[in-house]
Design a protein around this motif. Sequence first.
Motif, short mmCIF file in Angstrom:
data_model
loop_
_atom_site.label_atom_id
_atom_site.label_comp_id
_atom_site.label_asym_id
_atom_site.label_seq_id
_atom_site.Cartn_x
_atom_site.Cartn_y
_atom_site.Cartn_z
N UNK A 157 0.78 -1.23 0.00
CA UNK A 157 0.00 0.00 0.00
C UNK A 157 0.82 1.30 0.00
N UNK A 158 2.07 1.25 0.41
CA UNK A 158 2.81 2.51 0.58
C UNK A 158 4.07 2.62 -0.28
N UNK A 159 4.27 1.67 -1.19
CA UNK A 159 5.49 1.70 -2.01
C UNK A 159 5.28 2.41 -3.35
N UNK A 160 4.02 2.64 -3.73
CA UNK A 160 3.74 3.25 -5.03
C UNK A 160 4.15 4.74 -5.01
N UNK A 161 4.90 5.19 -6.02
CA UNK A 161 5.34 6.60 -6.07
C UNK A 161 4.18 7.59 -6.03
N UNK A 162 3.04 7.20 -6.66
CA UNK A 162 1.91 8.14 -6.68
C UNK A 162 1.27 8.31 -5.30
N UNK A 163 1.60 7.38 -4.34
CA UNK A 163 1.07 7.53 -2.99
C UNK A 163 2.21 7.83 -2.01
N UNK A 164 3.14 8.61 -2.48
CA UNK A 164 4.22 9.12 -1.63
C UNK A 164 4.18 10.65 -1.70
N UNK A 165 4.46 11.30 -0.56
CA UNK A 165 4.49 12.75 -0.53
C UNK A 165 5.63 13.20 0.38
N UNK A 166 6.35 14.24 -0.03
CA UNK A 166 7.44 14.80 0.77
C UNK A 166 6.92 16.05 1.48
N UNK A 167 7.10 16.09 2.79
CA UNK A 167 6.63 17.21 3.62
C UNK A 167 7.84 17.98 4.14
N UNK A 168 8.02 19.23 3.76
CA UNK A 168 9.16 20.02 4.27
C UNK A 168 9.03 20.26 5.77
N UNK A 169 10.17 20.49 6.40
CA UNK A 169 10.19 20.78 7.83
C UNK A 169 9.33 22.01 8.13
N UNK A 170 8.51 21.90 9.18
CA UNK A 170 7.66 23.00 9.61
C UNK A 170 6.29 23.01 8.98
N UNK A 171 6.04 22.15 8.01
CA UNK A 171 4.74 22.15 7.34
C UNK A 171 3.75 21.28 8.10
N UNK A 172 2.49 21.69 8.09
CA UNK A 172 1.44 20.97 8.80
C UNK A 172 0.85 19.87 7.93
N UNK A 173 0.74 18.69 8.50
CA UNK A 173 0.16 17.54 7.79
C UNK A 173 -1.32 17.41 8.11
N UNK A 174 -1.67 17.47 9.41
CA UNK A 174 -3.06 17.39 9.87
C UNK A 174 -3.34 18.55 10.82
N UNK A 175 -4.58 19.00 10.81
CA UNK A 175 -5.00 20.07 11.71
C UNK A 175 -6.10 19.52 12.62
N UNK A 176 -5.92 19.66 13.93
CA UNK A 176 -6.88 19.17 14.90
C UNK A 176 -8.28 19.71 14.61
#
Length: 446
Positions: A13-32
Amino acid sequence: MNSDKLQRLIDAYFSQPERRVVIPAGETVLVQGENNERLYYVCSGELEGFYQEEENAHSVKVFSASKGAFIGVHSLFSETFIASSTVISKTDSELGWIDTNTVAIDAECYGPLSAQFTPVIVNELSRRQRRATTEAIEKENALQKLYTAEQMTTLGQLAAGIAHELNNAVGVLNSKTNRLQTIILELLEEIHPEASSFVDQGLMYGQNISSSEVRRRGRELETTYGMERDMARELARAVPEGELSHYWLKSPEQAIRYWNIGRDLHDMKLAARHSIGIVRSVKQLGRTDIDTDELLDVNDSINKALILLQSDLRRVSVHLSPAAMPMVKASATELVQIWANIIKNASDAMEKVQEPEIEISTRVSNRFVLVTIANNGPEIDEATRRKIFQPNFTTKKGGLSFGLGLGLAIVKRIITGYGGSIAVKSNQEKTIFRIKLPVEDGHGKA
């Protein structure tokens, strides 16, 4: 979670390139509180989760996630699709993801998506439970420390008031004792000059001869002057060495009486001086700063405590086994207070023991002075041992002891303030207090 099952999920489920994302330092992934329909797998990097109880409240860090962790388990699989915390990338991070539209792979063999990720869900629940348990323990420890600090503050305020009243009484005792000493000596010089030497002997040294020395000196006086044993032993305390004049051989009872006057004045002065130090120490009950300017001999401080407790120890057989001691850096008053509290408690506990005994020994080990004080009183049960050093705890009820529960709390504060420790062990045969105090190394360091 089984590593083979986990690796299958990652590969599937997580090896496909289309389901990979790079998150820079300091960026928010989820918001409460906001929508989330994804489950993230941390391929690399580090992220942190924060929880905010109210809109204007301060955010609290609740977890860290690094390679191998999952994020968004609750919001996706509980089908609330609401993020329970805000997740921010602490470093540049790479995440794999699945969402509500992801089709289960090999469903015939492994079941639907929720079934395949059940181990992940269970692992996340277990992790949260461990975190909640740890937080609960930390909270309890923090509350206990706060409660103890509040107790000590309250006791400190109470002690300051008591100390003020005691200070006045002790001051009167000290000044009147000195005045009484001067008057007695002046009177004796006028009416009985020969008595001065015995009064001076008691006044200067008190009863500084041990029981074994009293017996030895008593036998010597019996043999030399033909005295009765009891009289010889009484006189041995007053004249620990040297010859007796013919004047006092005619009336040894008078010699002992005059020595007792000096001895009692000596003990009164010692008690007054010690009481002043105790008042000062009690005033510091809620404080952590302790004056430790003096270099002292522990054996000497134990002997002073025994002198102060003479009346309490009349029926107790005390055995002191002192070793050669290096100096410790401490307050003389506080050291005496340690031994006096423990020994007095032991004496009180043995009130109904037919042959009460206290054994005190000292030795040195690994730059620590070790003092052991044992008694043959009744056993202290485990529940009492756990509370024995807590402020406000006492087993004494009524009478003149009042039962304030300050003695051993002060003792522990003093000892820990010096970087030492105290422990108690008790069974049906003996109760033993073990005290460790650091030794001065000769360079101003303990």
